[in-house]
Scaffold this active site. Sequence first.
Site, PDB file in Angstrom:
ATOM      1  N   PRO A  86      27.525 -12.032   9.465  1.00  0.00           N
ATOM      2  CA  PRO A  86      27.052 -10.807  10.111  1.00  0.00           C
ATOM      3  C   PRO A  86      28.116  -9.722  10.113  1.00  0.00           C
ATOM      4  O   PRO A  86      29.299  -9.983  10.352  1.00  0.00           O
ATOM      5  CB  PRO A  86      26.706 -11.277  11.522  1.00  0.00           C
ATOM      6  N   CYS A  87      27.654  -8.493   9.871  1.00  0.00           N
ATOM      7  CA  CYS A  87      28.604  -7.447   9.472  1.00  0.00           C
ATOM      8  C   CYS A  87      28.480  -6.139  10.226  1.00  0.00           C
ATOM      9  O   CYS A  87      29.108  -5.164   9.852  1.00  0.00           O
ATOM     10  CB  CYS A  87      28.405  -7.160   7.980  1.00  0.00           C
ATOM     11  N   GLN A  88      27.675  -6.061  11.287  1.00  0.00           N
ATOM     12  CA  GLN A  88      27.491  -4.754  11.916  1.00  0.00           C
ATOM     13  C   GLN A  88      28.770  -4.183  12.497  1.00  0.00           C
ATOM     14  O   GLN A  88      28.921  -2.977  12.611  1.00  0.00           O
ATOM     15  CB  GLN A  88      26.392  -4.844  12.981  1.00  0.00           C
ATOM     16  N   PHE A  90      31.475  -4.053  11.037  1.00  0.00           N
ATOM     17  CA  PHE A  90      32.194  -3.391   9.945  1.00  0.00           C
ATOM     18  C   PHE A  90      31.398  -2.243   9.341  1.00  0.00           C
ATOM     19  O   PHE A  90      31.905  -1.522   8.489  1.00  0.00           O
ATOM     20  CB  PHE A  90      32.486  -4.388   8.811  1.00  0.00           C
ATOM     21  N   ASN A 125      29.506  -8.842   1.975  1.00  0.00           N
ATOM     22  CA  ASN A 125      29.616  -8.085   3.217  1.00  0.00           C
ATOM     23  C   ASN A 125      29.434  -6.603   2.927  1.00  0.00           C
ATOM     24  O   ASN A 125      29.277  -6.193   1.771  1.00  0.00           O
ATOM     25  CB  ASN A 125      30.965  -8.356   3.902  1.00  0.00           C
TER      26      ASN A 125
END
Length: 423
Positions: A86-88, A90, A125
């Site tokens: 999960p990347c929110q 970044f 990502n």
Amino acid sequence: MLDFCRRPVAVDLFAGAGGFSLGIEQAGFDVAVAVEVDPIHAATHAYNFPHTKVLCADARKLSGKAIKEAAIQASGEIDLVIGGPPCQGFSLMGKRCLEDERNDLVFEFCRLVVELQPRYFVMENVPGIAQKEHAIYLDLINSELEAAGYCITQPVKVLKTAEFGVPQNRKRLILLGSRAGERQLEYPKPLIPNPQSVFTTVRDAIADLPNLDDFPELLTSDEVLLERRQLKKMRSLASLYAQQLMEASPDLNNFAYRRLSCGNLLTGSLRTQHSTTSIERFQKTLPGELESVSRFRRLHWDKLSHTLRAGTGSGGGRYTSPRPIHPDYHRVISVREAARLHSFPDWFRFHTTKWHGFRQIGNSVPPLLARAVGRQVIASLGIIPPKPKEPIELGNTQLLRFNPWEAARYWSVSSQGIVKLES
């Protein structure tokens, strides 16, 4: 020396509905295990990949040993580990936060790679992980994996999905790692060298799909059986891209297992009922422009779709990301139309609700991008995988209809905080 005898084995961490899994399977891998914390997404993955062992579990609480035990077909050797943590935290879209707890999940990916010791790994990502204050995370990831005996392909690249046949303006950072002693991975070369002038368009992706307003049953269901004449019309309008997603034209580079599915069943097509004022605003919105009130952008037939986003989970107020307006019809696109823009084949199904369906697509790695990366791993392994001869049955459609509490019961997990850590 080339190996013609086997399909290599992969494990998918943070698997979601399975976009990464599908692309890797299309490249020639068997996905032995998929790990996904959200019971709804885990159920959707299980439906589409009945030959994969799905672990509905928090990666932070899972050991490499448990994953290896689940991957019984791997015989002790895992060729590839993939995952998009999960990347929110970044993301360049919206608020970025160094303290976002989801940032730490990239290190859980690293930990599991070290414990599993695959021959190769691929991490996906958002580009923001390599920019400004977040670049420290990428440096730490590289250092941790290099210390564990992996060579990171440099420079780390951001790939454009449009260069790999996806009709969407989407960019993803791809991190490639090779275990010491293995041939080093290389990034795939673009299949479409100049996506500014030659690319798969919105028209190529969805022009053949029928007008949902012609089907009253789609007001209450996400599926409808098409008549023979309707299916014939679709095929006459379909581009090569659409024909391959319909499995109406051969795809020689697709090494996935063929799924047994009903060819005239249109799925993921639950209609959205807009107010009269919304429809009037949509009518006035030109292709490529943003509708000022809803913030929905109208798709242009002869261009790429803009990036399809997932919105936020319950932890962020269940915010639905703006959905594109159809190029012709005065409505937002359907889940199936979004799936076409993401390169999912028509047999692949999503949760029957629009909220979950759009989230599953927006969080997915486009299969065509994943396939291109997977083919690079296949080349480094020195394998020419066999194409499966026997088709496989999809799962029980009830897996696509669960509410969060039913899904949690199915997997025997807690329903608390189910979507807080989604990407």
